[in-house]
Design a protein around this motif. Sequence first.
Motif, PDB file in Angstrom:
ATOM      1  N   GLY A  95       0.549  -1.463   0.098  1.00 53.21           N
ATOM      2  CA  GLY A  95      -0.266  -0.502   0.032  1.00 53.21           C
ATOM      3  C   GLY A  95       1.142   1.051   0.091  1.00 53.21           C
ATOM      4  O   GLY A  95       0.815   2.058  -0.641  1.00 53.21           O
ATOM      5  N   ALA A  96       1.503   1.459   0.554  1.00 49.41           N
ATOM      6  CA  ALA A  96       3.220   2.145   1.161  1.00 49.41           C
ATOM      7  C   ALA A  96       3.080   2.383  -0.546  1.00 49.41           C
ATOM      8  O   ALA A  96       3.584   4.207  -1.120  1.00 49.41           O
ATOM      9  N   ILE A  97       3.874   1.821  -0.984  1.00 50.64           N
ATOM     10  CA  ILE A  97       5.240   1.784  -2.449  1.00 50.64           C
ATOM     11  C   ILE A  97       3.230   2.151  -3.491  1.00 50.64           C
ATOM     12  O   ILE A  97       4.149   3.155  -4.398  1.00 50.64           O
ATOM     13  N   ILE A  98       2.561   1.673  -3.399  1.00 53.21           N
ATOM     14  CA  ILE A  98       1.847   2.019  -4.443  1.00 53.21           C
ATOM     15  C   ILE A  98       1.409   3.474  -4.410  1.00 53.21           C
ATOM     16  O   ILE A  98       0.886   4.417  -4.919  1.00 53.21           O
ATOM     17  N   LEU A  99       0.858   4.110  -2.758  1.00 52.85           N
ATOM     18  CA  LEU A  99       0.565   5.527  -2.993  1.00 52.85           C
ATOM     19  C   LEU A  99       1.357   6.653  -3.478  1.00 52.85           C
ATOM     20  O   LEU A  99       1.340   7.592  -3.866  1.00 52.85           O
ATOM     21  N   THR A 100       2.802   5.596  -3.103  1.00 51.50           N
ATOM     22  CA  THR A 100       4.000   6.677  -3.204  1.00 51.50           C
ATOM     23  C   THR A 100       4.302   6.549  -5.289  1.00 51.50           C
ATOM     24  O   THR A 100       4.784   7.912  -5.750  1.00 51.50           O
TER      25      THR A 100
ATOM     26  N   ALA B  35      10.327   9.269   2.031  1.00 54.76           N
ATOM     27  CA  ALA B  35      10.082   8.948   4.124  1.00 54.76           C
ATOM     28  C   ALA B  35       9.409   8.603   4.765  1.00 54.76           C
ATOM     29  O   ALA B  35       9.615   7.563   5.255  1.00 54.76           O
ATOM     30  N   PHE B  36       8.004   8.319   4.235  1.00 51.19           N
ATOM     31  CA  PHE B  36       7.067   7.412   4.800  1.00 51.19           C
ATOM     32  C   PHE B  36       7.404   6.457   4.713  1.00 51.19           C
ATOM     33  O   PHE B  36       7.255   4.840   5.179  1.00 51.19           O
ATOM     34  N   ASP B  37       7.619   5.963   3.326  1.00 52.86           N
ATOM     35  CA  ASP B  37       7.952   4.756   3.251  1.00 52.86           C
ATOM     36  C   ASP B  37       9.313   3.597   3.588  1.00 52.86           C
ATOM     37  O   ASP B  37       9.187   2.872   3.969  1.00 52.86           O
ATOM     38  N   TYR B  38      10.461   4.857   4.353  1.00 50.13           N
ATOM     39  CA  TYR B  38      11.281   4.673   4.761  1.00 50.13           C
ATOM     40  C   TYR B  38      11.299   4.091   6.053  1.00 50.13           C
ATOM     41  O   TYR B  38      11.576   3.070   6.648  1.00 50.13           O
ATOM     42  N   PHE B  39      10.749   5.196   6.585  1.00 53.49           N
ATOM     43  CA  PHE B  39       9.962   5.280   8.585  1.00 53.49           C
ATOM     44  C   PHE B  39       8.864   3.542   8.400  1.00 53.49           C
ATOM     45  O   PHE B  39       9.356   2.769   9.456  1.00 53.49           O
ATOM     46  N   LEU B  40       8.198   3.567   7.455  1.00 56.45           N
ATOM     47  CA  LEU B  40       7.533   2.154   7.349  1.00 56.45           C
ATOM     48  C   LEU B  40       8.539   0.811   6.857  1.00 56.45           C
ATOM     49  O   LEU B  40       7.941  -0.225   7.674  1.00 56.45           O
ATOM     50  N   PHE B  41       8.522   1.066   6.507  1.00 56.27           N
ATOM     51  CA  PHE B  41       9.851  -0.486   6.090  1.00 56.27           C
ATOM     52  C   PHE B  41      10.357  -0.884   7.864  1.00 56.27           C
ATOM     53  O   PHE B  41      10.595  -1.733   7.941  1.00 56.27           O
ATOM     54  N   LYS B  42      11.008   0.447   7.993  1.00 58.90           N
ATOM     55  CA  LYS B  42      11.905  -0.156   8.922  1.00 58.90           C
ATOM     56  C   LYS B  42      11.554  -0.272  10.479  1.00 58.90           C
ATOM     57  O   LYS B  42      12.020  -0.834  10.845  1.00 58.90           O
TER      58      LYS B  42
END
Length: 168
Positions: free
Chosen positions: A24-29, A52-59
């Motif tokens: 979902g985060a990747i599609i939104l990005t 940045a949101f994707d980076y922190f979510l994946f972490k």
Amino acid sequence: MSDIFCEAIVKKQPDNKDLMKKVGAIILTILIVIASPFIPFVGILVVAAAIAFDYFLFKRLNIEYEYALTMTDLDVAKIMSKEKRKQLLTLDLKQADIIGPATHQKVRDAETNALKVIDCTSGQSSKNVYAVITKQDGKGIKLLFEPSETMINGIRKQLPSKTVIEWI
């Protein structure tokens, strides 16, 4: 009785919920990147914020659980991305009703509907998952965790009457 201290770390495997969050985060990005040329001046800031949101979510979804047994105290911590450590709970195992394999009949018999389940396992059903059923602050708790053999033996040595040994 001798002093006992042992630790174990278990890496949580991503489940379907984690996978859906990442997808979902990747599609939104991707959608934000595609739409950014149509948003003058602010577009690049929105793209940067999405990345940045994707980076922190994946972490944040890279999780390990650490168990530390000191005599009869079991500390459970959640480690995110090998950087941030959050203490989840500390249990005095002397107060536990029962400790044993989660699938054992004696453990299942001790369960009630009012238990709050705290799952600190890797998420792999093939692993040896143990349960601690106890009360903390007057509320029933069922902690699911994957102790090492050393930790299991330490718990058995300290609390033989509360520990279920055999698998069923």
